[in-house]
Design a protein around this motif. Structure first.
Motif, mmCIF file in Angstrom:
data_model
loop_
_atom_site.group_PDB
_atom_site.id
_atom_site.type_symbol
_atom_site.label_atom_id
_atom_site.label_comp_id
_atom_site.label_asym_id
_atom_site.label_seq_id
_atom_site.Cartn_x
_atom_site.Cartn_y
_atom_site.Cartn_z
ATOM 1 N N PRO A 298 -9.819 102.080 75.899
ATOM 2 C CA PRO A 298 -8.796 101.423 76.527
ATOM 3 C C PRO A 298 -7.599 101.207 75.622
ATOM 4 O O PRO A 298 -6.375 101.285 75.789
ATOM 5 C CB PRO A 298 -9.321 100.384 77.189
ATOM 6 C CG PRO A 298 -10.737 100.297 76.368
ATOM 7 C CD PRO A 298 -10.916 101.396 75.838
ATOM 8 N N GLU A 324 3.958 105.241 86.624
ATOM 9 C CA GLU A 324 2.428 105.600 86.305
ATOM 10 C C GLU A 324 1.974 105.158 85.059
ATOM 11 O O GLU A 324 0.689 104.668 84.644
ATOM 12 C CB GLU A 324 2.193 107.259 86.450
ATOM 13 C CG GLU A 324 2.502 107.888 85.233
ATOM 14 C CD GLU A 324 4.026 108.386 85.423
ATOM 15 O OE1 GLU A 324 4.700 109.340 84.581
ATOM 16 O OE2 GLU A 324 4.847 108.166 86.540
ATOM 17 N N ASP A 327 1.408 101.565 85.468
ATOM 18 C CA ASP A 327 -0.036 101.540 86.148
ATOM 19 C C ASP A 327 -1.148 101.563 85.127
ATOM 20 O O ASP A 327 -2.255 100.892 85.346
ATOM 21 C CB ASP A 327 0.130 102.590 87.201
ATOM 22 C CG ASP A 327 0.985 102.172 88.206
ATOM 23 O OD1 ASP A 327 1.256 100.989 88.696
ATOM 24 O OD2 ASP A 327 1.237 103.073 89.038
ATOM 25 N N LEU A 328 -0.875 102.381 84.240
ATOM 26 C CA LEU A 328 -2.064 102.878 83.347
ATOM 27 C C LEU A 328 -2.228 101.636 82.542
ATOM 28 O O LEU A 328 -3.411 101.175 82.028
ATOM 29 C CB LEU A 328 -1.619 103.998 82.409
ATOM 30 C CG LEU A 328 -2.454 104.479 81.118
ATOM 31 C CD1 LEU A 328 -4.263 104.837 81.477
ATOM 32 C CD2 LEU A 328 -1.982 105.531 80.516
ATOM 33 N N GLU A 331 -4.114 99.214 84.259
ATOM 34 C CA GLU A 331 -5.890 99.623 84.674
ATOM 35 C C GLU A 331 -6.349 99.399 83.173
ATOM 36 O O GLU A 331 -7.670 98.776 83.334
ATOM 37 C CB GLU A 331 -5.609 100.991 84.840
ATOM 38 C CG GLU A 331 -4.980 101.430 86.211
ATOM 39 C CD GLU A 331 -5.099 102.800 86.668
ATOM 40 O OE1 GLU A 331 -5.495 103.667 85.554
ATOM 41 O OE2 GLU A 331 -4.778 103.305 87.502
ATOM 42 N N GLN A 332 -5.870 99.627 82.325
ATOM 43 C CA GLN A 332 -6.481 99.341 80.767
ATOM 44 C C GLN A 332 -6.893 98.055 80.597
ATOM 45 O O GLN A 332 -7.763 97.600 80.126
ATOM 46 C CB GLN A 332 -5.819 100.175 79.698
ATOM 47 C CG GLN A 332 -5.680 101.747 80.004
ATOM 48 C CD GLN A 332 -7.048 102.323 80.302
ATOM 49 O OE1 GLN A 332 -8.186 102.119 79.561
ATOM 50 N NE2 GLN A 332 -7.078 103.215 81.310
ATOM 51 N N GLU A 334 -7.205 95.736 82.869
ATOM 52 C CA GLU A 334 -8.333 95.579 83.534
ATOM 53 C C GLU A 334 -9.580 96.039 83.161
ATOM 54 O O GLU A 334 -10.789 95.263 83.305
ATOM 55 C CB GLU A 334 -8.201 95.952 84.923
ATOM 56 C CG GLU A 334 -6.987 95.156 85.751
ATOM 57 C CD GLU A 334 -6.689 95.818 87.132
ATOM 58 O OE1 GLU A 334 -7.189 96.983 87.340
ATOM 59 O OE2 GLU A 334 -6.101 95.035 87.806
ATOM 60 N N ARG A 335 -9.685 97.298 82.504
ATOM 61 C CA ARG A 335 -10.896 97.791 81.794
ATOM 62 C C ARG A 335 -11.311 96.827 80.566
ATOM 63 O O ARG A 335 -12.406 96.637 80.633
ATOM 64 C CB ARG A 335 -10.476 99.146 81.529
ATOM 65 C CG ARG A 335 -11.708 99.857 80.942
ATOM 66 C CD ARG A 335 -11.249 101.241 80.480
ATOM 67 N NE ARG A 335 -12.500 101.891 79.895
ATOM 68 C CZ ARG A 335 -12.294 103.125 79.213
ATOM 69 N NH1 ARG A 335 -11.127 103.903 79.437
ATOM 70 N NH2 ARG A 335 -13.366 103.560 78.714
ATOM 71 N N ARG A 338 -13.020 93.857 82.032
ATOM 72 C CA ARG A 338 -14.374 94.242 82.502
ATOM 73 C C ARG A 338 -15.340 94.417 81.536
ATOM 74 O O ARG A 338 -16.585 94.158 81.543
ATOM 75 C CB ARG A 338 -14.289 95.381 83.409
ATOM 76 C CG ARG A 338 -13.802 95.164 84.798
ATOM 77 C CD ARG A 338 -14.097 96.361 85.522
ATOM 78 N NE ARG A 338 -13.842 97.968 85.086
ATOM 79 C CZ ARG A 338 -12.640 98.445 85.199
ATOM 80 N NH1 ARG A 338 -11.675 97.773 85.982
ATOM 81 N NH2 ARG A 338 -12.314 99.550 84.945
#
Length: 510
Positions: A298, A324, A327-328, A331-332, A334-335, A338
């Motif tokens: 990530p 995008e 957004d990427l 997303e990363q 959030e990754r 996690r």
């Protein structure tokens, strides 16, 4: 001194050396503690025989009987540990220690009670001891014999054969001493038995890795042998100086024994502490490498997206058409969140129960396994249709299943078949992983789920222990079945979805 006295001293020194070698592995091998106790009991018995002849004091006869009595539960403890039945037959082991311990205490009390001594040193008492010892040792030797017959690996057969031979020599020839005390006309061969059994057990310990692979074992053996030699010389000096003073002789021999134990403990503690420190550092290194791997992807994606947007901004171009990339980045982030959260929960093993579809869980874990071991391991899925969802934590269960799958593949370095099953198990459900590898011997099977226990040079010893903690945190249990040469099966039994979670669908949890 007579030849018998020299044999007693040599056997005493050898058993002390073997005890020192075993003490170095206490906490690392289940065989170390019972072997050290057995060796100490036998060395005490040998020295009491020497002292009885040299000092001509009947108290040493009682000391010898005490040590002889304790060899029975110690031998049973060692056999149960060797054949991997120490936990399942713990009741028999502790019962033997309690029974023979009471008899041994009675012998020691008799040192200051002539009336009790007269009752103990009788034919009747000897017959009682014989009636208790023979079935106890007979059961142990039967288990050991079955283990020899069932062992498939050559090294394990050699270890088991040597252990059986060594214990047979010790016990069989010790029985001649008991027979002589009962008044039978037999030659006393107990000291010879302990001396002959010594090299057999030492060979099993060093040549065939009775305690596992340990490059420092020869150095520890020399250290233990040196201390044992010094101890025998000290015993000889004490006996020569105080042979006519029974009380002083006992006090001085006890002091020498404590000094030997302290010297051995110091050397052993230093060695074990260094080994444990290196092991912890190696485990920390492997955990760090795994975390770095999980964070690297990530971070690399975020870096690439940020560099691209930076170049676009430097050229004065608008970002309107590059949403995008933003957004990427999100997303990363959030990754990464996690990943950090998963590692925190992995450390605490705190499940967040949601309905989990085991079929989808298995497919997700196995989706990349074909690329991890291409052409070597054939993967078979046996997924029972219509399984109810499991009440569990998706991430923790996935990590536990990944551990089992990885272990199964590593157990088949030359290839084989990996079978993963999702099935019903009574009122609950289960995940089962089966391999066609070499399987586990009895001792490995008994300790497989212990923390930090591993048979791999690069293993952390936390894989199966983590699986056990995850399953138990979900209110389930882990079952392991393994035979040498026949592969291993590990089943994770889990409860089905709790009614309290019925509002959430399986699709939502996935």
């Amino acid at each position: 001194m007579t030849g018998g006295m020299w044999i007693s001293l040599l056997a005493c020194a050898g058993q002390l050396a073997l005890a020192g070698l075993a003490l170095a592995r206490v906490g690392k091998s289940p065989l170390a503690l019972p072997l050290s106790l057995l060796s100490i009991a036998l060395s005490t018995w040998n020295f009491s025989g020497f002292a009885l002849v040299r000092a001509d004091e009947d108290g040493w006869r009682l000391v010898g009987f005490t040590a002889g009595l304790m060899t029975v539960p110690c031998a049973l403890h060692f056999i149960l540990s060797f054949v991997g039945r120490r936990r399942s037959l713990a009741w028999a082991m502790y019962g033997a220690y309690a029974l023979f311990g009471v008899l041994a205490v009675a012998m020691l009390v008799a040192l200051g009670a002539p009336t009790l001594e007269a009752h103990l040193l009788t034919l009747r008492f000897g017959l009682v001891v014989t009636a208790l010892a023979i079935p106890t040792l007979g059961a142990g030797f039967a288990l050991l014999g079955l283990h020899v017959l069932r062992s498939r690996h050559p090294d394990e057969r050699a270890r088991a054969g040597l252990v059986l031979l060594g214990l047979t020599l010790v016990v069989a020839l010790l029985m001649t001493e008991l027979a002589a005390e009962l008044g039978l006309e037999v030659v006393r061969l107990g000291h010879v038995g302990t001396l002959l059994g010594l090299p057999v057990m030492a060979t099993a310990a060093l040549r065939f890795g009775l305690f596992g692979d340990d490059p420092g074992a020869p150095r520890l053996a020399l250290h233990a042998a040196g201390i044992a030699g010094l101890g025998v010389l000290a015993y000889l000096a004490v006996v020569r100086l105080f042979v006519a003073q029974a009380g002083t002789l006992i006090i001085c021999t006890t002091a020498v024994t404590f000094a030997l134990v302290a010297a051995t403990r110091r050397g052993v503690t230093a060695y074990v502490s260094r080994s444990e420190r290196l092991e912890r550092l190696a485990t920390l290194g492997r955990f760090s490498a795994q975390m770095a791997h999980d964070l690297k992807n990530p971070i690399a994606a975020m870096k690439g997206a940020a560099q691209y947007l930076k170049e676009e901004h430097a050229r004065g171009r608008p970002w309107d058409g590059h949403g995008e990339f933003l957004d990427l980045l999100l997303e990363q982030v959030e990754r990464l969140d996690r990943v950090v959260d998963t590692y925190q929960r992995l450390a605490r093993v705190e499940p967040l129960p949601q309905p989990v579809d085991l079929r989808r869980l298995v497919e997700g874990v196995l989706s990349l396994q074909a690329f991890a071991s291409p052409g070597r391991v054939a993967i078979v899925r046996e997924l029972t249709p219509g399984l109810p969802p499991c009440a569990g934590d998706q991430d923790l269960l996935a990590n536990a299943l990944e551990n089992l799958v990885r272990n199964a593949c590593e157990a088949m370095p030359e290839g084989g078949t990996l079978t993963v099953r999702a099935l019903r198990d009574g009122a609950g459900v289960a995940l089962e992983v089966e391999d066609t590898g070499q399987g586990m011997d009895a001792r490995t099977r008994e300790r497989a789920f212990d923390d930090f226990f591993t048979t791999k040079a690069s293993g952390s010893g936390l894989g199966l222990a983590f699986v056990r903690r995850v399953v138990e945190a979900h209110g389930g249990e882990v079952l392991l079945t393994s035979r040498e040469g026949r592969g291993t099966v590990v089943r994770m039994r889990l409860p089905a979805t709790d009614a309290s979670l019925g509002g959430a669908g399986v699709g939502e949890a996935a």
